[in-house]
Design an enzyme around this catalytic site. Structure first.
Site, mmCIF file in Angstrom:
data_model
loop_
_atom_site.group_PDB
_atom_site.id
_atom_site.type_symbol
_atom_site.label_atom_id
_atom_site.label_comp_id
_atom_site.label_asym_id
_atom_site.label_seq_id
_atom_site.Cartn_x
_atom_site.Cartn_y
_atom_site.Cartn_z
ATOM 1 N N HIS A 387 0.832 -1.209 0.000
ATOM 2 C CA HIS A 387 0.000 0.000 0.000
ATOM 3 C C HIS A 387 0.870 1.265 0.000
ATOM 4 C CE1 HIS A 387 -3.781 2.161 1.225
ATOM 5 N NE2 HIS A 387 -2.898 3.015 1.720
ATOM 6 N N GLU A 388 1.799 1.327 0.959
ATOM 7 C CA GLU A 388 2.629 2.535 1.087
ATOM 8 C C GLU A 388 3.578 2.705 -0.101
ATOM 9 O OE1 GLU A 388 1.740 4.717 3.038
ATOM 10 O OE2 GLU A 388 0.519 3.530 4.414
ATOM 11 N N HIS A 391 1.678 4.462 -2.812
ATOM 12 C CA HIS A 391 1.729 5.925 -2.642
ATOM 13 C C HIS A 391 3.090 6.474 -3.101
ATOM 14 C CE1 HIS A 391 -2.000 6.558 -0.559
ATOM 15 N NE2 HIS A 391 -1.683 5.812 0.487
ATOM 16 N N HIS A 394 3.558 6.439 -6.849
ATOM 17 C CA HIS A 394 2.668 7.443 -7.443
ATOM 18 C C HIS A 394 3.370 8.813 -7.386
ATOM 19 C CE1 HIS A 394 -1.710 9.239 -7.503
ATOM 20 N NE2 HIS A 394 -1.012 9.569 -8.564
#
Length: 596
Positions: A387-388, A391, A394
Site C-alpha cells: 500500500h505505502e 503511494h 505514485h
C-alpha cells in the site's frame, strides 16, 4: 514482552537514508538561511500583480519557496518521527513549522490580488503564452471567484474560523477524554478495561459472549450521552449550512465537492450503484452466518474470525519478494523503481522506542519519497508495505514527469495507487495459495475490505447526505431523528440474514469522520477505482498498464475525474463500481465453493 530497541540500536539497513534530502544538519541550516533571504523578495510584488510578467515572476518565486520549505519541513518531520522524544528534532520541526507559516502568510495576498482582477483580464491571463505553465492554476483561481466574498466579508469569515471548529473539538474531548466504558469479562473470565483501542480487538474475539458484551457496553455508554452528542453533530451540520449559504453554494454537499471539482452525480452515482449491489452484501452476510455456525447473525458478529486463526509468518524479506512478484503485471519500469526503493533505503522498517506509530509515505519534490513502517511479520504488514509503496511510486512518477506545482495529486486520487497495489498483490497470493485454509483466510481478508471500505463507507456517506438534506429542509436533528436514519440504513445495507440490533442505532455518535463532512465517500470511490484498474490490468495487459502508468504520471495536472477518465476509469459512470462489485462477487463465489 521484549523491550523495543533504542533508535541508535536499529540496524542501518532497516532505516531510511535522509541524507538524500540534506547531507547533514549544516546543509539544512544553510538552506534555511537561503530561504529566509528569498522570502524577503515577496513583498516587492504586493499591489503589482496586474500583468503576465509580474504574475509569472511571483508564481516562479512561490514555487521556489514552496519547494525549499517542503524539503526543510519533510527532513525535520521524518527525523522527528524516528524518535518523537528526541529534543533535537522536536526543536528542528518547530523551526520548520514556524517557517512554513511565515511563507504562507507572506504569500497570502497572491490569490486574492489575482482574483480582484476583472474577469476579462483573468481570461486574458489564462490564454497568455507567457503563463502557459500556470494555466491550470489560473483556471482554478477563476473557478474560486464565484465563491470568494468581499474583503470585509472574508475577514469576518476568517474570524468565525475558530468558533467553527467548536463542534469537532467538543466531540473530540467528549469522545477521547471524558467517555469512560465499563469493564467487561474477557474470554478467560477476567475483568478487563474496555477502551476505544481495545473495542475492535474484542469484536474480533472468537468468544461470542465477549463480542456481545463489548458491543452492548460501548453503545449503552454512547446512549447515555445521546442528547449532548446529537447537539454536537447538529451544530456541525448547522455550521456547514452557514458556510454553504455565505459562500453561495446550492448545498453543503456541493460545497464539499467543489474543491476537487467533483460533480454531485459522482456522489449520487456511488450510492445508487451500491444500492443495486446490496444483494451481494446480503449474500456475504448469509455466508458469514453459515461459516460462524450461528442461528442468528448479529451486528457484533461482523468482525468475528471466519477461519480458525491461520498462522502465516511473513518476514520483511519475504514480504518484499511477494510484493515484487505480485506487482509484476505493472511492467519492468515499475518493478525496477520498486526494487530501487527496497535497495536504497527509502523505508524505515521496524518499530523502535519513541518511533511514530502506524505507516505512511511522504517526501519532498526533487528527492525520492520515503516510507515509514512498523513492520510485524504478518499478512497485514505485507499489505501495508504494498500500500505505502503504491503511494511512494505514485509520487515518484508524478514528480519525475511534472513541474512542482502540477505534481501534487488530490486526496480524491491518493488512495487509488496504493489500493491498486493491494488488489494486484491479493490476486497473486490467491493464485499461488498452497492450501484451502490459506486461500479461505485470504478471501475472508479481501471480502471484509469490500464490506468495510466500499459498503460501510458508502452507508456513512448516505447517512451524511440524508442528515444534511433534512437539516437544510428545516428538520431538527434530534437524537431520535439521527438514530432512526442510522438504524434504517443498517437494515437496508445488511439484509434479511442479519439481526440488526437496536444498539447499533447509536453508532453515528462515535464516528469522528462525520465532523469532516462528505469525506468518507473518497474511501469507497478510491477502492472502486483501484479494483477497476487492477481488473483491467489483469485482463487487458499492456494497453491497461500504459493507461495506468499515465495516471501515475499525471499528479494533479488536471481535475481528478479527468485524470482517472483518461486512464480508463470514469467515476461519473457506474462502470468502475460495477467492476469492483464483480470482483467482490467472485470472492464470495470462491468462498462458497471452498466451504461447500
Amino acid at each position: 514482552m521484549s523491550t523495543l530497541p533504542k533508535r541508535s540500536e536499529v540496524a542501518k539497513e532497516n532505516t531510511w537514508n535522509l541524507s538524500d534530502i540534506f547531507a547533514d544538519q549544516k546543509a539544512w541550516d544553510q538552506a534555511y538561511e537561503d530561504l529566509k533571504k528569498d522570502l524577503k523578495k515577496v513583498a516587492e510584488f504586493e499591489g503589482k500583480l496586474d500583468s503576465a510578467p509580474q504574475i509569472k515572476a511571483i508564481f516562479e518565486l512561490e514555487d521556489r519557496l514552496g519547494q525549499a520549505t517542503e524539503k526543510l519541513y519533510v527532513y525535520a518531520n521524518l527525523h522527528h518521527d524516528e524518535d518523537t522524544a528526541d529534543p533535537t528534532y522536536q526543536a528542528l520541526l518547530e523551526k520548520a513549522k514556524k517557517l512554513s507559516v511565515e511563507v504562507s502568510e507572506a504569500l497570502s495576498f497572491v490569490t486574492p490580488e489575482i482574483l480582484s482582477l476583472p474577469e476579462a483580464e483573468l481570461d486574458k491571463l489564462i490564454d497568455s503564452p507567457d503563463l502557459a505553465a500556470y494555466r491550470f492554476t489560473l483556471t482554478e483561481i477563476k473557478r474560486e471567484k464565484a465563491h470568494v466574498l468581499s474583503k470585509a466579508e472574508e475577514a469576518l469569515l476568517a474570524q468565525v474560523g475558530n468558533i467553527s471548529q467548536a463542534p469537532q473539538n467538543i466531540f473530540g474531548m467528549l469522545n477521547n477524554a471524558d467517555m469512560k466504558f465499563p469493564k467487561i469479562k474477557n474470554a478467560e473470565g477476567q475483568e478487563v478495561e474496555l477502551t476505544h483501542g481495545s473495542y475492535i480487538q474484542f469484536l474480533e474475539s472468537p468468544d461470542r459472549e465477549v463480542r456481545r458484551s463489548a458491543f452492548k457496553a460501548v453503545y449503552d455508554t454512547y446512549a447515555k450521552q445521546k442528547n449532548t452528542l446529537a447537539a454536537t453533530l447538529s451544530a456541525n451540520v448547522t455550521k456547514n449550512i452557514f458556510y454553504a449559504k455565505a459562500r453561495k453554494y446550492p448545498s453543503v454537499l456541493e460545497m464539499s465537492l467543489y474543491g476537487d471539482n467533483i460533480s454531485k452525480e459522482v456522489y449520487d452515482n456511488l450510492i445508487g450503484t451500491i444500492h443495486e449491489s446490496l444483494p451481494l452484501l446480503h449474500r456475504y452476510m448469509k455466508l458469514r452466518k453459515k461459516l460462524l455456525g450461528v442461528d442468528e447473525l448479529h451486528m457484533y458478529d461482523l468482525f468475528a474470525p471466519l477461519v480458525e486463526e491461520y498462522k502465516w509468518d511473513i518476514s520483511y524479506e519475504e514480504a518484499k519478494k511477494l510484493c515484487i512478484e505480485g506487482l509484476k503485471p505493472l511492467g519492468e519500469n515499475y518493478s525496477s523503481k520498486l526494487q530501487e526503493g527496497f535497495n536504497n533505503r527509502w523505508i524505515d522498517v521496524y518499530e523502535n522506542e519513541g518511533k511514530r506509530t502506524g505507516a505512511y509515505s511522504w517526501g519532498a519534490y526533487g528527492t525520492h519519497p520515503y516510507v515509514l513502517l512498523n513492520h510485524n511479520d504478518n499478512l497485514n504488514s505485507m499489505f501495508t508495505l504494498a500500500h505505502e509503496m503504491g503511494h511512494a511510486l505514485h509520487s515518484y512518477f508524478s514528480d519525475e514527469a511534472l513541474p512542482y506545482r502540477d505534481a501534487q495529486y488530490t486526496i480524491f486520487l491518493a488512495e487509488v495507487a496504493s489500493t491498486t497495489n493491494e488488489a494486484l498483490l491479493m490476486d497473486y497470493l490467491l493464485k499461488h495459495a498452497d492450501n484451502p485454509k490459506q486461500k479461505l483466510y485470504l478471501l475472508t481478508y479481501y471480502a471484509d475490505q469490500f464490506r468495510t471500505t466500499v459498503f460501510r463507507q458508502t452507508m456513512f456517506a448516505e447517512f451524511e447526505k440524508i442528515v444534511h438534506e433534512r437539516a437544510e429542509a428545516g428538520v431538527s436533528m434530534t437524537p431520535q431523528e439521527l438514530s432512526s436514519i442510522y438504524y434504517e440504513l443498517n437494515k437496508k445495507y445488511h439484509g434479511e440474514d442479519m439481526v440488526v440490533d437496536k444498539d447499533i442505532e447509536m453508532e453515528w455518535a462515535r464516528i469522528p469522520h462525520f465532523y469532516r463532512s462528505f469525506y468518507v465517500y473518497k474511501y469507497a470511490t478510491g477502492f472502486s477505482a483501484a479494483t477497476s484498474f487492477s481488473k483491467q490490468i489483469l485482463e487487458e495487459g499492456q494497453p491497461a498498464v500504459d493507461r495506468y502508468l499515465g495516471f501515475l504520471k499525471s499528479g494533479g495536472s488536471d481535475y481528478s475525474i479527468n485524470i482517472l477518465k483518461k486512464a480508463g476509469v470514469d467515476m461519473s459512470s457506474p462502470q468502475p463500481i460495477r467492476e469492483a462489485m464483480s470482483v467482490f462477487e467472485n470472492v464470495i463465489a470462491q468462498m462458497e465453493q471452498l466451504t461447500k
